[in-house]
Design a protein around this motif. Structure first.
Motif, mmCIF file in Angstrom:
data_model
loop_
_atom_site.group_PDB
_atom_site.id
_atom_site.type_symbol
_atom_site.label_atom_id
_atom_site.label_comp_id
_atom_site.label_asym_id
_atom_site.label_seq_id
_atom_site.Cartn_x
_atom_site.Cartn_y
_atom_site.Cartn_z
ATOM 1 N N LEU A 65 -3.787 4.336 0.953
ATOM 2 C CA LEU A 65 -4.449 4.577 2.231
ATOM 3 C C LEU A 65 -4.428 6.065 2.577
ATOM 4 O O LEU A 65 -3.358 6.662 2.727
ATOM 5 C CB LEU A 65 -3.735 3.762 3.312
ATOM 6 C CG LEU A 65 -4.401 3.548 4.659
ATOM 7 C CD1 LEU A 65 -5.803 2.968 4.520
ATOM 8 C CD2 LEU A 65 -3.534 2.627 5.516
ATOM 9 N N ALA A 71 -4.855 4.092 10.787
ATOM 10 C CA ALA A 71 -5.109 3.594 9.432
ATOM 11 C C ALA A 71 -4.313 2.322 9.140
ATOM 12 O O ALA A 71 -4.845 1.351 8.586
ATOM 13 C CB ALA A 71 -4.770 4.676 8.411
ATOM 14 N N LEU A 76 -5.796 -1.429 8.426
ATOM 15 C CA LEU A 76 -5.563 -2.196 7.196
ATOM 16 C C LEU A 76 -5.005 -3.580 7.512
ATOM 17 O O LEU A 76 -5.360 -4.567 6.862
ATOM 18 C CB LEU A 76 -4.621 -1.431 6.271
ATOM 19 C CG LEU A 76 -4.478 -2.022 4.867
ATOM 20 C CD1 LEU A 76 -5.808 -2.019 4.129
ATOM 21 C CD2 LEU A 76 -3.434 -1.248 4.060
ATOM 22 N N VAL A 87 -3.982 -0.862 -2.626
ATOM 23 C CA VAL A 87 -4.640 0.194 -1.837
ATOM 24 C C VAL A 87 -3.728 1.405 -1.691
ATOM 25 O O VAL A 87 -2.520 1.274 -1.488
ATOM 26 C CB VAL A 87 -5.016 -0.338 -0.430
ATOM 27 C CG1 VAL A 87 -5.449 0.800 0.494
ATOM 28 C CG2 VAL A 87 -6.125 -1.376 -0.533
ATOM 29 N N TYR A 123 0.855 -1.183 0.000
ATOM 30 C CA TYR A 123 0.000 0.000 0.000
ATOM 31 C C TYR A 123 0.894 1.236 0.000
ATOM 32 O O TYR A 123 2.097 1.165 0.235
ATOM 33 C CB TYR A 123 -0.943 0.008 1.211
ATOM 34 C CG TYR A 123 -0.255 -0.004 2.560
ATOM 35 C CD1 TYR A 123 0.082 1.174 3.212
ATOM 36 C CD2 TYR A 123 0.053 -1.210 3.198
ATOM 37 C CE1 TYR A 123 0.711 1.160 4.447
ATOM 38 C CE2 TYR A 123 0.674 -1.238 4.430
ATOM 39 C CZ TYR A 123 0.999 -0.049 5.056
ATOM 40 O OH TYR A 123 1.632 -0.069 6.286
ATOM 41 N N GLY A 127 -8.683 5.387 5.896
ATOM 42 C CA GLY A 127 -8.665 4.667 7.161
ATOM 43 C C GLY A 127 -9.793 5.171 8.044
ATOM 44 O O GLY A 127 -10.532 6.094 7.661
#
Length: 280
Positions: A250, A259, A263, A248, A6, A193
């Motif tokens: 974020l 956040a 995840l 992703v 991410y 998030g």
């Protein structure tokens, strides 16, 4: 959807929060450095330096319409390289309608000798699954196709990071359209998030993104919005349509540590669910 990889976002205002979460974040995770109205070049340089010092990968955002001249672009790139950002950048049009200098859009910037001059190896482009406000909410698929081809002709690798989007069907259709025109690069879907509801709605409005379907893809507990359902719905759709190379991006509006931990929990649930299906 690959939850092992991410990227994140940071500004001068949020860099302290991000660096406090660095021990939880894999080394050299890309962190996009936003270009805000109320932050100057010095703020961005300081943010890049702190990201690099934290063992993460700074990815400065160059907003085409905010650049005052080609000299501004080149001077800023030199300074950012010295601060720790080398070989990777994100290029966007920028919020202003009118250009501050010679670049009216992303393509104007990409057509310069900037990539070759500064050995830019990887460029991240913005994606808008629900339409780009800069072009009247029209689809950006054709424009992305052009940009990707231009960057590939320069020997540059490309990825796409999306704006916030809360409609899984539109996200999946948009990815399908890109794949159908030959855009095979990694696409990172912008996911927030856990965030206070009022704050998330404020960000959505500022980005020109509809939050009308937010309740259908999230849960709100004590005023905090959790978008785990959105991730799950996108993942299910990707599997049904056999769409690959999606990860992703974020947005840590509610704090980087919160956040990142969220995840990780989403990923753990994904693994448990996959194991349960195999044993069923």
């Amino acid at each position: 959807m690959d939850l092992n990889f991410y990227s994140l976002e940071a500004t001068g205002k949020t860099i302290a929060d991000l660096t406090s979460a660095a021990p939880l974040i894999p080394a050299r995770t890309p962190v996009n450095v936003a270009w805000l109205n109320d932050e100057d070049d010095y703020d961005r340089l300081r943010t890049v330096r702190r990201i690099d010092d934290a063992g993460l990968l700074p990815v400065p955002i160059f907003a085409a319409r905010r650049l005052q001249s080609k000299k501004h672009l080149f001077d800023l790139t030199e300074k950012l390289r010295f601060a720790g950002a080398q070989g990777q950048a994100m290029v966007v049009g920028g919020d202003p309608t009118d250009a501050s200098g010679p670049f009216n859009n992303t393509m104007d910037l990409l057509r310069t000798e900037w990539i070759e001059k500064y050995a830019i190896k990887r460029v991240t482009l913005p994606g808008f699954p629900e339409g780009n406000t800069a072009i009247g909410y029209r689809s950006d698929v054709a424009l992305l196709e052009q940009k990707v081809k231009l960057l590939e002709s320069c020997g540059c690798s490309v990825s796409i990071t999306t704006q916030l989007a809360f409609d899984p069907s539109r996200i999946l259709n948009w990815i399908s359209q890109l794949r159908n025109v030959g855009v095979s690069q990694t696409i990172q879907i912008g996911i927030p998030g856990p965030t206070k509801r009022d704050l998330l709605l404020r960000f959505a409005r500022s980005f020109g993104v509809s939050a009308g379907g937010l309740n259908n893809v999230s849960d709100t507990v004590d005023g905090i919005v959790d978008c785990s359902r959105l991730v799950c719905l996108i993942e299910q759709g990707l599997q049904r349509r056999n769409l690959a190379d999606v990860a992703v991006h974020l947005y840590p509006f509610g704090g980087a540590m919160v956040a990142v931990e969220w995840l990780k929990a989403v990923k753990a649930r994904q693994v448990r669910d996959a194991s349960s299906k195999m044993l069923a």
